[in-house]
Design a protein around this motif. Structure first.
Motif, PDB file in Angstrom:
ATOM      1  N   GLN A 175       0.893  -0.984   0.069  1.00 38.19           N
ATOM      2  CA  GLN A 175      -0.016  -0.132  -0.052  1.00 38.19           C
ATOM      3  C   GLN A 175       0.816   1.182  -0.037  1.00 38.19           C
ATOM      4  OE1 GLN A 175      -3.116   0.409  -0.447  1.00 38.19           O
ATOM      5  NE2 GLN A 175      -3.329  -1.875  -0.692  1.00 38.19           N
ATOM      6  N   SER A 176       2.184   1.123   0.064  1.00 39.99           N
ATOM      7  CA  SER A 176       2.972   2.377   0.089  1.00 39.99           C
ATOM      8  C   SER A 176       3.057   2.933  -0.964  1.00 39.99           C
ATOM      9  CB  SER A 176       4.382   1.899   0.667  1.00 39.99           C
ATOM     10  OG  SER A 176       5.175   1.196  -0.260  1.00 39.99           O
ATOM     11  N   MET A 177       2.956   2.084  -2.323  1.00 41.19           N
ATOM     12  CA  MET A 177       2.837   2.683  -3.582  1.00 41.19           C
ATOM     13  C   MET A 177       1.676   3.703  -3.767  1.00 41.19           C
ATOM     14  SD  MET A 177       5.709   2.270  -4.678  1.00 41.19           S
ATOM     15  CE  MET A 177       5.273   3.204  -6.286  1.00 41.19           C
ATOM     16  N   SER A 178       0.535   3.381  -3.024  1.00 37.71           N
ATOM     17  CA  SER A 178      -0.710   4.056  -3.377  1.00 37.71           C
ATOM     18  C   SER A 178      -0.404   5.351  -2.846  1.00 37.71           C
ATOM     19  CB  SER A 178      -1.937   3.348  -2.357  1.00 37.71           C
ATOM     20  OG  SER A 178      -2.245   1.890  -2.826  1.00 37.71           O
ATOM     21  N   ARG A 179       0.405   5.542  -1.839  1.00 35.16           N
ATOM     22  CA  ARG A 179       0.759   7.008  -1.379  1.00 35.16           C
ATOM     23  C   ARG A 179       1.660   7.697  -2.509  1.00 35.16           C
ATOM     24  NH1 ARG A 179       0.844   4.210   3.416  1.00 35.16           N
ATOM     25  NH2 ARG A 179      -0.495   5.054   4.883  1.00 35.16           N
ATOM     26  N   VAL A 180       2.498   7.073  -2.977  1.00 34.65           N
ATOM     27  CA  VAL A 180       3.105   7.448  -4.471  1.00 34.65           C
ATOM     28  C   VAL A 180       2.169   8.080  -5.377  1.00 34.65           C
ATOM     29  CG1 VAL A 180       5.180   7.160  -5.998  1.00 34.65           C
ATOM     30  CG2 VAL A 180       5.188   6.124  -3.689  1.00 34.65           C
ATOM     31  N   LEU A 181       1.311   7.143  -5.499  1.00 39.07           N
ATOM     32  CA  LEU A 181       0.229   7.267  -6.525  1.00 39.07           C
ATOM     33  C   LEU A 181      -0.562   8.651  -6.363  1.00 39.07           C
ATOM     34  CD1 LEU A 181      -1.417   6.559  -8.998  1.00 39.07           C
ATOM     35  CD2 LEU A 181      -2.825   5.061  -7.637  1.00 39.07           C
ATOM     36  N   GLY A 182      -0.696   8.671  -5.065  1.00 39.46           N
ATOM     37  CA  GLY A 182      -1.606   9.804  -4.597  1.00 39.46           C
ATOM     38  C   GLY A 182      -0.800  11.136  -4.728  1.00 39.46           C
ATOM     39  N   GLY A 183       0.581  11.174  -4.604  1.00 34.73           N
ATOM     40  CA  GLY A 183       1.508  12.054  -4.702  1.00 34.73           C
ATOM     41  C   GLY A 183       1.508  12.609  -6.047  1.00 34.73           C
ATOM     42  N   VAL A 184       1.506  12.048  -6.935  1.00 33.80           N
ATOM     43  CA  VAL A 184       1.683  12.064  -8.372  1.00 33.80           C
ATOM     44  C   VAL A 184       0.400  12.734  -8.953  1.00 33.80           C
ATOM     45  CG1 VAL A 184       2.150  11.244 -10.680  1.00 33.80           C
ATOM     46  CG2 VAL A 184       3.330  10.375  -9.079  1.00 33.80           C
ATOM     47  N   LEU A 185      -0.805  12.384  -8.500  1.00 29.83           N
ATOM     48  CA  LEU A 185      -2.075  12.772  -8.749  1.00 29.83           C
ATOM     49  C   LEU A 185      -2.417  14.103  -8.146  1.00 29.83           C
ATOM     50  CD1 LEU A 185      -4.530   9.724  -8.018  1.00 29.83           C
ATOM     51  CD2 LEU A 185      -4.360  10.865 -10.364  1.00 29.83           C
ATOM     52  N   ALA A 186      -1.826  14.491  -6.922  1.00 29.47           N
ATOM     53  CA  ALA A 186      -1.861  15.616  -6.580  1.00 29.47           C
ATOM     54  C   ALA A 186      -1.171  16.536  -7.231  1.00 29.47           C
ATOM     55  CB  ALA A 186      -1.429  15.723  -4.956  1.00 29.47           C
ATOM     56  N   PHE A 226      -9.612  18.267 -12.770  1.00 24.82           N
ATOM     57  CA  PHE A 226      -8.517  18.509 -11.791  1.00 24.82           C
ATOM     58  C   PHE A 226      -8.610  18.434 -10.317  1.00 24.82           C
ATOM     59  CE2 PHE A 226      -6.286  19.897 -15.886  1.00 24.82           C
ATOM     60  CZ  PHE A 226      -5.458  18.965 -15.921  1.00 24.82           C
ATOM     61  N   VAL A 227      -9.758  19.314 -10.142  1.00 22.90           N
ATOM     62  CA  VAL A 227     -10.111  19.272  -8.530  1.00 22.90           C
ATOM     63  C   VAL A 227     -10.317  17.920  -8.067  1.00 22.90           C
ATOM     64  CG1 VAL A 227     -11.896  20.289  -6.910  1.00 22.90           C
ATOM     65  CG2 VAL A 227     -10.938  21.723  -8.524  1.00 22.90           C
ATOM     66  N   GLY A 228     -11.148  17.068  -8.811  1.00 27.59           N
ATOM     67  CA  GLY A 228     -11.370  15.838  -8.296  1.00 27.59           C
ATOM     68  C   GLY A 228     -10.289  14.973  -8.076  1.00 27.59           C
ATOM     69  N   MET A 229      -9.249  15.000  -9.160  1.00 28.17           N
ATOM     70  CA  MET A 229      -8.017  14.269  -9.004  1.00 28.17           C
ATOM     71  C   MET A 229      -7.089  14.755  -7.911  1.00 28.17           C
ATOM     72  SD  MET A 229      -7.953  11.895 -11.101  1.00 28.17           S
ATOM     73  CE  MET A 229      -9.703  11.635 -10.592  1.00 28.17           C
ATOM     74  N   GLY A 230      -7.301  16.219  -7.677  1.00 24.45           N
ATOM     75  CA  GLY A 230      -6.448  16.800  -6.519  1.00 24.45           C
ATOM     76  C   GLY A 230      -7.105  16.067  -5.232  1.00 24.45           C
ATOM     77  N   LEU A 231      -8.245  15.906  -5.016  1.00 28.29           N
ATOM     78  CA  LEU A 231      -8.873  15.300  -3.770  1.00 28.29           C
ATOM     79  C   LEU A 231      -8.609  14.184  -3.541  1.00 28.29           C
ATOM     80  CD1 LEU A 231     -12.469  17.421  -3.640  1.00 28.29           C
ATOM     81  CD2 LEU A 231     -10.284  17.813  -2.303  1.00 28.29           C
ATOM     82  N   LEU A 232      -8.775  13.200  -4.821  1.00 31.78           N
ATOM     83  CA  LEU A 232      -8.413  11.764  -4.690  1.00 31.78           C
ATOM     84  C   LEU A 232      -6.784  11.382  -4.316  1.00 31.78           C
ATOM     85  CD1 LEU A 232      -9.220   9.030  -5.282  1.00 31.78           C
ATOM     86  CD2 LEU A 232      -8.861   9.336  -7.641  1.00 31.78           C
ATOM     87  N   GLY A 233      -5.953  12.438  -5.006  1.00 32.84           N
ATOM     88  CA  GLY A 233      -4.585  12.368  -4.542  1.00 32.84           C
ATOM     89  C   GLY A 233      -4.343  12.601  -3.202  1.00 32.84           C
ATOM     90  N   LEU A 234      -5.052  13.479  -2.588  1.00 35.16           N
ATOM     91  CA  LEU A 234      -4.905  13.824  -1.269  1.00 35.16           C
ATOM     92  C   LEU A 234      -5.343  12.615  -0.284  1.00 35.16           C
ATOM     93  CD1 LEU A 234      -5.782  17.603  -0.789  1.00 35.16           C
ATOM     94  CD2 LEU A 234      -3.330  16.497  -0.640  1.00 35.16           C
ATOM     95  N   HIS A 235      -6.556  12.184  -0.724  1.00 36.71           N
ATOM     96  CA  HIS A 235      -6.867  10.817   0.004  1.00 36.71           C
ATOM     97  C   HIS A 235      -6.166   9.623  -0.101  1.00 36.71           C
ATOM     98  CE1 HIS A 235      -9.940   8.234   1.532  1.00 36.71           C
ATOM     99  NE2 HIS A 235      -9.514   7.263   0.340  1.00 36.71           N
ATOM    100  N   LEU A 236      -5.502   9.427  -1.325  1.00 36.17           N
ATOM    101  CA  LEU A 236      -4.476   8.216  -1.271  1.00 36.17           C
ATOM    102  C   LEU A 236      -3.032   8.583  -0.652  1.00 36.17           C
ATOM    103  CD1 LEU A 236      -5.080   7.192  -4.924  1.00 36.17           C
ATOM    104  CD2 LEU A 236      -5.574   6.036  -3.071  1.00 36.17           C
ATOM    105  N   LEU A 237      -2.671   9.986  -0.823  1.00 34.81           N
ATOM    106  CA  LEU A 237      -1.539  10.108  -0.048  1.00 34.81           C
ATOM    107  C   LEU A 237      -1.605  10.234   1.616  1.00 34.81           C
ATOM    108  CD1 LEU A 237       1.305  11.418  -0.500  1.00 34.81           C
ATOM    109  CD2 LEU A 237       0.440  13.727  -0.620  1.00 34.81           C
ATOM    110  N   LEU A 238      -2.610  10.779   2.093  1.00 37.27           N
ATOM    111  CA  LEU A 238      -2.773  10.750   3.365  1.00 37.27           C
ATOM    112  C   LEU A 238      -3.558   9.580   4.071  1.00 37.27           C
ATOM    113  CD1 LEU A 238      -3.985  14.562   3.777  1.00 37.27           C
ATOM    114  CD2 LEU A 238      -1.559  13.603   4.043  1.00 37.27           C
ATOM    115  N   GLY A 239      -4.071   8.742   3.226  1.00 41.59           N
ATOM    116  CA  GLY A 239      -4.889   7.447   3.595  1.00 41.59           C
ATOM    117  C   GLY A 239      -3.976   6.257   4.692  1.00 41.59           C
TER     118      GLY A 239
END
Length: 253
Positions: free
Chosen positions: A107-118, A240-253
């Motif tokens: 799951q650590s890679m989900s945070r990387v994915l979230g960072g790139v999305l953000a 882009f707003v949606g992707m940003g919120l999704l990225g933050l969710h993955l990054l902080l989740g």
């Protein structure tokens, strides 16, 4: 035929319906703004499965829709002559990234994915229009290709920094859409090669990816219909707003 349903049976019906819905939505986004299918698919599926599983499902829908996109426009040869250094480095960068980083199986890679999305969302919302002078393309194109390839190998996303770079070349709308399709096609094939080399892209995964193609194509056709009836600028901002919120969710989740 049973092998086509193997992965979906393993996922369960609830998650299988999620996959269908995600690819339908991702296709709509791509139909409206010409990009976003892998971004939406990887971002949403990343909340429910490992990035490697999501990337495997992405291969066939992304390849077919990207080839569809690059085939339109009639300027493919000219774009290949101009962009080939970047395209070659995308492929090489993905290969090097696969050997060096690979797409993690935790799951650590989900945070990387979230960072790139953000990061992608922030660039889409706030990055001012850029312009790359022709004299800089000789070194900046390959550099962007290399970085895009490494990011692709780790996250399954191939938009950073390839999309901002292509948008800065001063291409007209049709050229840009075709150039994006060309870049995304090379990235998808490179990603598929990397996943296959790592042993996570077998017959079952390919079959499941084939089944994901139908909702993606249906969504893309719906998106092209919607493009004539809604503001593409507003739609892109909401995306882009949606992707940003999704990225933050993955990054902080």
């Amino acid at each position: 035929m049973n092998t086509l349903f193997e992965l979906y049976q393993h996922l369960g019906w609830t998650l299988s319906l999620l996959v269908i819905g995600v690819f339908l939505m991702a296709g709509v986004v791509k139909g409206v703004i010409g990009l976003g299918l892998p971004t939406v698919a990887m971002g949403l599926l990343g909340m429910a499965m490992l990035p490697t599983q999501a990337a495997a499902l992405l291969i066939i829908p992304a390849t077919v829709t990207n080839v569809w996109q690059l085939a339109a426009g009639g300027q493919l040869q000219a774009l290949i002559r101009r962009l080939w250094p970047m395209l070659v480095l995308i492929f090489l960068g993905t290969g090097l990234g696969t050997l060096w980083l690979g797409m993690g199986s935790d799951q650590s890679m989900s945070r990387v994915l979230g960072g790139v999305l953000a990061l992608y969302a922030l660039s889409g919302l706030f990055l001012p229009p850029l312009h790359v002078a022709p004299r800089h393309e000789v070194w900046l194109g390959p550099l962007c290709g290399l970085i895009t390839g490494v990011v692709t190998s780790a996250t399954g996303l191939f938009v950073i920094p390839a999309v901002p770079y292509l948008q800065a070349l001063g291409l007209d709308r049709n050229q840009l859409v075709q150039a994006l399709g060309l870049s995304f096609t090379v990235s998808t094939l490179a990603l598929a090669a990397g996943l296959y080399w790592r042993g996570v892209l077998g017959g079952g995964e390919i079959g499941a990816s084939v089944l994901a193609l139908a909702p993606a194509l249906l969504g893309m056709m719906l998106g092209q219909w919607l493009r004539q009836r809604i503001s593409a600028v507003l739609f892109k901002r909401v995306f882009f707003v949606g992707m940003g919120l999704l990225g933050l969710h993955l990054l902080l989740g």
